[in-house]
Motif scaffolding. Sequence first.
Motif, short mmCIF file in Angstrom:
data_model
loop_
_atom_site.label_atom_id
_atom_site.label_comp_id
_atom_site.label_asym_id
_atom_site.label_seq_id
_atom_site.Cartn_x
_atom_site.Cartn_y
_atom_site.Cartn_z
N PRO A 154 -23.99 -17.19 -43.63
CA PRO A 154 -23.44 -17.13 -42.27
C PRO A 154 -23.37 -15.72 -41.72
N ALA A 155 -23.05 -14.75 -42.58
CA ALA A 155 -23.01 -13.36 -42.14
C ALA A 155 -24.39 -12.87 -41.73
N ILE A 156 -25.42 -13.29 -42.46
CA ILE A 156 -26.78 -12.90 -42.11
C ILE A 156 -27.18 -13.52 -40.77
N VAL A 157 -26.76 -14.76 -40.52
CA VAL A 157 -27.05 -15.40 -39.23
C VAL A 157 -26.40 -14.62 -38.09
N ILE A 158 -25.16 -14.21 -38.28
CA ILE A 158 -24.48 -13.39 -37.26
C ILE A 158 -25.23 -12.08 -37.04
N LEU A 159 -25.65 -11.45 -38.12
CA LEU A 159 -26.39 -10.19 -38.03
C LEU A 159 -27.70 -10.38 -37.26
N MET A 160 -28.45 -11.42 -37.57
CA MET A 160 -29.73 -11.67 -36.89
C MET A 160 -29.53 -12.02 -35.42
N THR A 161 -28.46 -12.79 -35.14
CA THR A 161 -28.17 -13.13 -33.74
C THR A 161 -27.85 -11.88 -32.94
N GLY A 162 -27.07 -10.98 -33.53
CA GLY A 162 -26.76 -9.72 -32.86
C GLY A 162 -28.01 -8.89 -32.60
N TYR A 163 -28.91 -8.87 -33.59
CA TYR A 163 -30.17 -8.13 -33.40
C TYR A 163 -30.98 -8.71 -32.25
N ALA A 164 -31.08 -10.05 -32.20
CA ALA A 164 -31.85 -10.68 -31.15
C ALA A 164 -31.25 -10.42 -29.77
N MET A 165 -29.91 -10.48 -29.68
CA MET A 165 -29.26 -10.30 -28.39
C MET A 165 -29.28 -8.84 -27.94
N SER A 166 -29.33 -7.90 -28.87
CA SER A 166 -29.37 -6.49 -28.49
C SER A 166 -30.69 -6.12 -27.82
#
Length: 478
Positions: A277-289
């Motif tokens: 789940p932490a990796i999903v949050i990290l990847m979502t943040g990367y995509a949104m940035s």
Amino acid sequence: MDIIKTRSLWALFLIIGLVTAHGDHENVPEGEAISEDPIDSILWIHMILMGFSFGMIFPLGMVLGIVRSRWHVPVQTVGTIIAVLAYFLGHAHKGRQFAANVHHSFANWLMLMLVVQVGLGFYLKLHLEKGMQGRIRWMFVLAHGIVGKIMPVVSWVQMVFGGIAAMGFCHDDHLGQCLAHFIMGSAFIGYGICLTILLLVGQFWLRRTGRSQEFFDSLIIAAWGCVNTFTEHRWGQAWAHNDLQHTSMGIVWWCAGLLGMWLSRSRNGRPKRNIIPAIVILMTGYAMSAHPQSLMISTMIHTVFGYTLMAAGITRIIEISFVLRDKSAVSMSGTDPNSFQYLPPFLLYASGFLFMGATEEQMQLLNDAGITHVSYVLILYSIAFILFLFVNVLLHIYAVHAWPEGVEEEQEVPKSNTNGIHLNGNARARSRSEEQRIHDAEAFELQGLISEDEEEAGNTMGPKKSLDEETGAKAAHA
């Protein structure tokens, strides 16, 4: 009885108020959501009082009700009085006028829910426990508890609707992106609140489920990913750049969610932590940035949002892998969490507010006003700090009254000692709170021998240790 009469009177006022009209919309130009008039002082007072009652007083009263405090009824009564006053002010304001909107429609349902909650509370305070009323009392107790716990969520939705209606946002072509920002932003804040609850008071519940925290996180991520996969693009039409990015993000979520659910148990079936789940949050943040925007200020806000969300994922990985070393918690009671553990949930609060505050119309308004992204980010972070404080205060009140004598931690014992040892070789030292809960359960069996007068005598700010509304109803139902 004075309190009961007062609540009955306010319930009557609420019912009368629900049938009153909201006023005319003649001053609203055709095709517009709001008039050009400024927001007057009465409407400002309406917004402040409604936010105070539904955003602060009612959640506080809910917690006091959960811990069976005698202050539950007075606090909720004050909140009801303020809410009724604010409701009528919302119908009496001048200045800016509004076209028919969801905030207006939803307000009646919210106030109707408040009427139902007041009525249920009034009935329970009568302590009608004989005959048929005693057999059906549990239904009223259950309904009162459910409505009370749903109220903060519904109130949050209505406050968001209020902000949208006040500015005339989210109409026509702006509706889709508004929904995406406010729903996902609220979800990040809700996720942060859930992490805070589990950190401070939820570890005993989590242990009883027999699941690791990441199982539930991954389950929600997978479900949300399925929804995003099939709703972000209008099927049958040409693909846009944002459609492809959002749909691919949904696919990542449900794929990663399934993996996280699988990894949440060890080979022997015990709960196990994982960082999916932490990796999903990290990847979502990367995509949104890296999300493309039409305005520079919007680009900067989305970048800060993405970095904040990436930080939430990174700090979550550090917490699980290096602070907790795959353990469920530093302390099962939540009395002494590591200071680093506060960081991941707070960053989720901040991420949620940043994303909710980054809609197209909000960005255009800030750009026209000449406000820099730095000032705006600081304001949103300030709101996140305040909400994080309020949630911590509510959880502190709950923990202090739920476990007034403190909680003893687990103690390691030699594995050769088989007296009371679980499969993992740890002896669970029975905490004082657990002993108290056992004592309460035994006391409930004797409810028929305990008079209401004896229960009310010596009532204090703390939780009641004898028969109360909810437990009495459950025993009657049994």
